[in-house]
Design a protein around this motif. Structure first.
Motif, short mmCIF file in Angstrom:
data_model
loop_
_atom_site.label_atom_id
_atom_site.label_comp_id
_atom_site.label_asym_id
_atom_site.label_seq_id
_atom_site.Cartn_x
_atom_site.Cartn_y
_atom_site.Cartn_z
N SER A 195 -8.03 -6.77 1.97
CA SER A 195 -6.75 -6.09 2.12
C SER A 195 -5.89 -6.76 3.19
O SER A 195 -4.69 -6.94 3.01
CB SER A 195 -6.98 -4.63 2.49
N SER A 250 -2.31 -8.63 2.69
CA SER A 250 -1.11 -8.27 3.45
C SER A 250 -0.51 -9.49 4.13
O SER A 250 0.69 -9.67 4.17
CB SER A 250 -1.46 -7.20 4.48
N SER A 301 11.07 -1.46 0.97
CA SER A 301 11.00 -2.39 -0.16
C SER A 301 12.37 -3.00 -0.45
O SER A 301 12.46 -4.16 -0.86
CB SER A 301 10.44 -1.70 -1.40
N ASP A 357 0.85 -5.13 9.93
CA ASP A 357 0.20 -4.51 8.78
C ASP A 357 0.20 -2.98 8.83
O ASP A 357 -0.34 -2.34 7.91
CB ASP A 357 -1.26 -4.99 8.69
N THR A 373 1.74 -1.14 5.75
CA THR A 373 0.95 -1.36 4.53
C THR A 373 -0.33 -0.54 4.57
O THR A 373 -0.71 0.11 3.59
CB THR A 373 0.60 -2.84 4.39
N ALA A 419 1.00 2.29 1.67
CA ALA A 419 0.67 1.82 0.33
C ALA A 419 -0.83 1.66 0.08
O ALA A 419 -1.35 2.04 -0.97
CB ALA A 419 1.38 0.49 0.06
N ASP A 420 -1.55 1.12 1.05
CA ASP A 420 -2.98 0.84 0.84
C ASP A 420 -3.83 2.11 0.76
O ASP A 420 -4.86 2.12 0.09
CB ASP A 420 -3.53 -0.04 1.98
#
Length: 448
Positions: free
Chosen positions: A4, A8, A91, A403, A406, A410-411
């Protein structure tokens, strides 16, 4: 876990490469998007600038008022407003970095600051602030928060506009009818959630955030109950996220789902959650100061209160840091002088007060924070007091990690939904997130 982090990192490199290509493509001419090479230009101080609002829809009306005031005071500058939903903003900016079309000015809060700064798309603002009437007029803690969030080198990339503290809203009328005490402690909170629930009549004690933004709210509940006051252990290498006390706290919090909350909460982002609470059938809601006016319109100011988060067993209140919001100047703007004038104006006493009274947030401008409306807006008054009266300890989240967004969104938001559904244990969830954060912290320390 390592996969992961590598993914990223590769994404960040791809975005940076895309940004480089986009800057090259637009450096030869002005396409009206505000791009003009990777260094941009000061411009004449006149003309049109583009402003992206990072909470479009929710804040559109008040921003249009601020813009109208600015254009009246600066008739040679026109501001093109673009409202973007908070859930889509990151985004949208990342896409613009890759393909061109970044604005001159945009909302840049602490949570997304490190990622933008790492891609070198924001102009440093320290010198501009030092030569501005705003110097010394902004809340020092908010300035420090944004400097810390920018990647660790102490550079200021965003001028703070407000703090949007977490609040526990509760229905005073429903509590009175049920003979319940104000939910000032976590024990009272859980008791009320259970007692106010009557699923057969579609009445529930609480609404939990299971969709976008769910993890930040869960962290607040975890650290608030566990009483742990630091996100990292003494070594600074391992997060306290998966400490057994936090695991137990998350288990208890997640167990509210479908027992004392609507099943629809699984997919609720903040707009759905707030709208659901405003129907009047739910006892409590955790959200920030920004939704206060929505509740007043829907319920009336006499039917609810907004209070600081409950205190734990020690009698102390522990909260995770709420991102400070601000305005950033994009490096490739051709109109930096005009863009900075807009940032200055929006952050001035009068406009900061007007904006934050509408938003129900704590102003970054110190003079605005002394205005009379602060005392009249009870949740804002209580939130501001809780941060200054010694009753609250803030657990600083690692917004500086590139990170962070993320990992915390999202993760792992889909995994948090699995926890709510009983398909993943709280321990496995927190161990997964902790592993990713520990790796990101090690990478950040090595790079630094």
């Amino acid at each position: 876990m390592k996969t992961s982090i590598r993914r990223s990192r590769r994404a960040a490199i791809a975005v940076a490469l895309g940004a480089s290509l986009a800057f090259t493509a637009t450096a030869c001419g002005d396409d009206g998007s505000g791009t003009g090479g990777d260094k941009g230009a000061e411009g004449s101080g006149k003309g049109q600038i583009v402003f992206w609002d990072n909470n479009g829809g929710v804040r559109t009306d008040i921003w249009k008022e601020v813009i109208a005031d600015f254009q009246k005071a600066n008739p040679d500058i026109k501001v093109k407003y673009v409202g973007i939903a908070s859930t889509e903003y990151q985004s949208k900016v990342d896409t613009a970095i890759q393909g061109g079309g970044l604005p001159d000015v945009g909302g840049v809060g602490a949570a997304m600051l490190a990622g933008f700064a790492a891609q070198h798309v924001l102009d440093p603002l320290d010198d501009r602030l030092a030569g501005s009437p705003l110097d010394g007029k902004l809340n020092e803690d908010m300035v420090k928060s944004l400097k810390a969030a920018g990647g660790g080198d102490g550079t200021l990339y965003s001028i703070p506009t407000s703090a949007n503290n977490g609040v526990l809203y509760y229905r005073t009328d429903l509590f009175k009818q049920a003979g319940l005490d104000e939910p000032t402690t976590w024990d009272r909170f859980y008791k009320a959630a259970d007692k106010l629930t009557d699923a057969g009549r579609n009445r529930f004690g609480y609404t939990i955030r299971g969709g976008a933004g769910s993890i930040a709210q869960a962290l607040d509940a975890m650290y608030g109950q566990s009483g742990i006051t630091s996100f990292w252990d003494a070594s600074g290498k391992k997060t306290t996220l998966n400490d057994p006390k936090n695991v137990a706290a998350l288990e208890k919090y997640a167990a509210l789902y479908k027992k004392d909350t609507p099943s629809a909460d699984l997919n609720n982002d903040f707009t759905k959650m707030v709208a659901q609470w405003d129907t009047g059938t739910i006892g409590m809601l955790n959200h920030n100061l920004g939704s206060y006016q929505d509740h007043v319109k829907a319920l009336g100011a006499d039917k609810f209160r907004g209070i600081p988060q409950p205190v734990g067993a020690t009698g102390k209140r522990v909260q995770v840091s709420n991102p400070v919001d601000g305005l950033g100047l994009f490096k490739n703007s051709r109109h930096k002088e005009a863009a900075w004038k807009f940032i200055e104006f929006a952050s001035s006493h009068a406009e900061s007060s007007k904006f934050n009274e509408s938003a129900g947030q704590v102003p970054a401008n110190n003079d605005a924070a002394k205005d009379a409306w602060i005392s009249a807006a009870e949740p804002t008054k209580l939130a501001a007091a809780a941060l200054t009266d010694g009753s609250t300890t803030i657990v600083q989240l690692p917004y500086y990690l590139p990170d962070w967004n993320t990992i915390s969104k999202a993760d792992n938001e889909p995994n948090f939904q699995k926890v709510l559904l009983g398909k993943m244990s709280a321990k496995d969830f927190l161990d997964t997130v902790a592993g990713q954060l520990n790796a990101a912290q090690a990478e950040w320390k090595q790079r630094g």
